[in-house]
Design an enzyme around this catalytic site. Structure first.
Site, short mmCIF file in Angstrom:
data_model
loop_
_atom_site.label_atom_id
_atom_site.label_comp_id
_atom_site.label_asym_id
_atom_site.label_seq_id
_atom_site.Cartn_x
_atom_site.Cartn_y
_atom_site.Cartn_z
N ARG A 91 4.25 1.37 -1.30
CA ARG A 91 5.34 1.41 -2.27
C ARG A 91 5.15 0.39 -3.39
O ARG A 91 4.52 -0.66 -3.19
CB ARG A 91 6.69 1.15 -1.58
CG ARG A 91 6.91 -0.27 -1.11
CD ARG A 91 8.24 -0.44 -0.38
NE ARG A 91 8.26 0.34 0.84
CZ ARG A 91 9.07 1.39 1.05
NH1 ARG A 91 9.93 1.75 0.12
NH2 ARG A 91 9.03 2.06 2.19
N GLN B 151 6.12 -9.01 3.53
CA GLN B 151 5.74 -8.65 2.16
C GLN B 151 6.93 -8.80 1.21
O GLN B 151 6.78 -9.23 0.06
CB GLN B 151 5.20 -7.22 2.14
CG GLN B 151 3.88 -7.08 2.87
CD GLN B 151 3.53 -5.63 3.17
OE1 GLN B 151 4.41 -4.77 3.34
NE2 GLN B 151 2.25 -5.33 3.26
N PRO C 144 6.82 -4.23 11.24
CA PRO C 144 7.29 -5.58 10.90
C PRO C 144 6.66 -6.19 9.65
O PRO C 144 7.22 -7.14 9.11
CB PRO C 144 6.91 -6.39 12.15
CG PRO C 144 5.69 -5.70 12.68
CD PRO C 144 5.88 -4.24 12.38
N GLY D 28 -11.86 -7.32 4.27
CA GLY D 28 -10.61 -8.01 3.97
C GLY D 28 -10.32 -9.01 5.07
O GLY D 28 -10.92 -8.97 6.15
N ALA D 29 -9.39 -9.91 4.83
CA ALA D 29 -9.05 -10.92 5.84
C ALA D 29 -7.56 -11.23 5.83
O ALA D 29 -7.14 -12.29 6.26
CB ALA D 29 -9.87 -12.19 5.63
N GLY D 30 -6.76 -10.27 5.35
CA GLY D 30 -5.32 -10.46 5.30
C GLY D 30 -4.65 -10.10 6.61
O GLY D 30 -5.30 -9.87 7.64
N GLU D 31 -3.33 -10.01 6.58
CA GLU D 31 -2.54 -9.78 7.79
C GLU D 31 -2.87 -8.43 8.42
O GLU D 31 -2.97 -8.32 9.65
CB GLU D 31 -1.04 -9.84 7.45
CG GLU D 31 -0.14 -9.70 8.67
CD GLU D 31 1.32 -9.82 8.30
OE1 GLU D 31 2.16 -9.76 9.21
OE2 GLU D 31 1.63 -9.96 7.10
N THR D 32 -3.05 -7.39 7.60
CA THR D 32 -3.34 -6.06 8.15
C THR D 32 -4.67 -6.06 8.88
O THR D 32 -4.78 -5.52 9.99
CB THR D 32 -3.34 -5.02 7.02
OG1 THR D 32 -2.05 -4.97 6.42
CG2 THR D 32 -3.67 -3.63 7.58
N CYS E 179 0.82 -1.21 0.00
CA CYS E 179 0.00 0.00 0.00
C CYS E 179 0.86 1.27 0.00
O CYS E 179 0.39 2.34 -0.40
CB CYS E 179 -0.95 0.01 1.20
SG CYS E 179 -0.10 -0.02 2.80
#
Length: 423
Positions: free
Chosen positions: A52, A118, A113, A187-191, A50
């Site tokens: 770069r 990523q 972290p 969403g359901a990702g790491e963030t 998000c």
């Protein structure tokens, strides 16, 4: 060949530009294939988050222009517009930049972290789609080792403050008591997982997780006693949500102005706090024009992030020192490898001369020539052929007053311990 790092980030481009240059997961294979197919590009890896989009390539001296042109074509952007917010680093500067990115020194949230994970995903994608060769493979492995050392030996990873934490912290400035608030996470990702954890710990009484696939949403929601829904069910969930935080990889917005307007009417215009962490954005910018919506993007989280940066500056200075040492060791290994290739070429050349002279000598012996004369001629031919090239180039260097070449030749060619002809 040159190591090149080329990209844009949150410091050089606004979110409106970054979302246009971002690569979706489904685009990566085609992007890497096209990059590798460019003239002069031997290796390539793509990092897209998000904050770069960066391309790491091994290329020739003209590769930078070709790669920038390609990036513009791939995303339908003018190269002039792109070049105004793009940066590039070469060789050891490129290696240093990659290491700084890996440990979070170049992140919006100092030391965050998530970027290392990523970066590892970008490395695996490049490896899977044949983007990596020896140069980038070694650089990434060296970078991961330095990142581990920095995390182990400095405090840069203690009490990590991520973009997810910053978003929840900003919400706390608006909601005095989270226990009366309902949150919709898209969403359901790491963030989003981090957001859910922070909200749960803050006391949010109801969490709803919306995702394209219900199964993944159920796994995350179940961890925090929440409810899982699909993206199609968002309009109804929006009517009850006080907090909306979104972070998906969708190429187009998920929440439009019309959908939010209808939800506000059902809510009798009770305000909604929204944070759009995604790039490209999940929430249409026009939603922020509605009077009962407080909409923020990743670029609006600076106050929380700057406070984090001040607390981590000492650890950041220690990390910079470790990175400088890491760049130095990488350069040393690279020079050693370069010398190894030269040595191999030189030995192959010498072996070719030896084999040819040996074949001639054996042929002469087979004809019955005097062995002593054959050996003498062999020794003379070998000496002359081995010395001919260096002698010629030394004369050229002397005529051009290239004292650096002459000094290097003396160090490489003259063995002071060897017996002289006069001895």
């Amino acid at each position: 060949m040159t190591l090149l790092a080329l990209g844009i980030n949150h410091k050089t481009a606004a979110v409106e530009v970054r979302e246009q240059v971002a690569f979706t997961p489904t685009q990566l294979e085609a992007a890497l294939a096209e990059l590798r197919a460019l003239p002069g590009v031997a290796e390539a890896a793509v990092l897209s988050t998000c904050n770069r989009t960066e391309l790491y390539c091994v290329t020739d001296s003209e590769g930078e222009g070709r790669i920038l042109d390609w990036l513009g074509r791939f995303h339908g952007l003018g190269v002039e517009d792109l070049s105004r917010c793009a940066y590039h680093y070469l060789d050891h500067d490129a290696a240093r930049h990659l290491m700084r990115v890996a440990v979070g020194l170049d992140s919006m949230v100092l030391g965050e972290p998530q970027i290392l994970g990523q970066l590892k995903e970008a490395y695996q994608a490049a490896r899977q789609h044949s983007g990596l060769g020896g140069e980038l493979e070694r650089l990434f492995q060296h970078t991961f080792a330095i990142a581990k050392q920095v995390r182990t030996e400095t405090g840069i990873g203690e009490n990590p403050v991520s973009v997810a934490y910053a978003a929840v912290s900003m919400a706390s400035h608006i909601f005095d008591d989270f226990s009366h608030s309902r949150a919709l996470l898209i969403g359901a990702g790491e963030t989003i997982e981090l957001v859910a954890r922070h909200l749960h710990e803050a006391g949010v009484r109801e969490l709803v997780v919306a995702n394209r696939t219900r199964e993944r949403a159920e796994r995350l929601a179940g961890e925090f006693g929440g409810t899982a829904i699909t993206l199609n069910e968002i309009p109804h969930a929006l009517e009850r949500a006080d907090i909306v935080i979104s972070s998906t990889a969708a190429p187009l917005p998920i929440l439009g102005k019309g959908m939010v307007e209808r939800a506000l009417k059902k809510r009798r215009h009770r305000p909604i706090f929204m944070v759009d962490i995604a790039v490209p954005r999940d929430i249409e910018p026009q939603v922020g024009d509605l009077s009962d919506i407080f909409l923020y993007t990743v670029d609006d989280l600076h106050e929380v992030i700057e406070e984090n940066r001040r607390h981590r500056q000492v650890a950041a200075d220690q990390a910079e020192s470790l990175i400088e040492h890491g760049v130095g060791s990488w350069q040393h290994e690279r020079r050693v490898r370069g010398a190894g290739q030269l040595i191999r070429r030189y030995r192959e050349q010498g072996e070719g001369i030896r084999a040819e002279a040996e074949a001639q000598a054996l042929a002469q012996l087979a004809k019955g020539e005097d062995p002593q004369r054959v050996v003498s001629r062999l020794a003379s031919q070998l000496a002359n052929r081995l010395m001919h090239g260096p002698t010629l180039r030394l004369r050229e260097a002397s005529g051009a007053e290239r004292q650096d070449v002459i000094a290097a030749a003396e160090a490489l060619l003259i063995d002071e311990s060897a017996p002289s002809q006069d001895a």
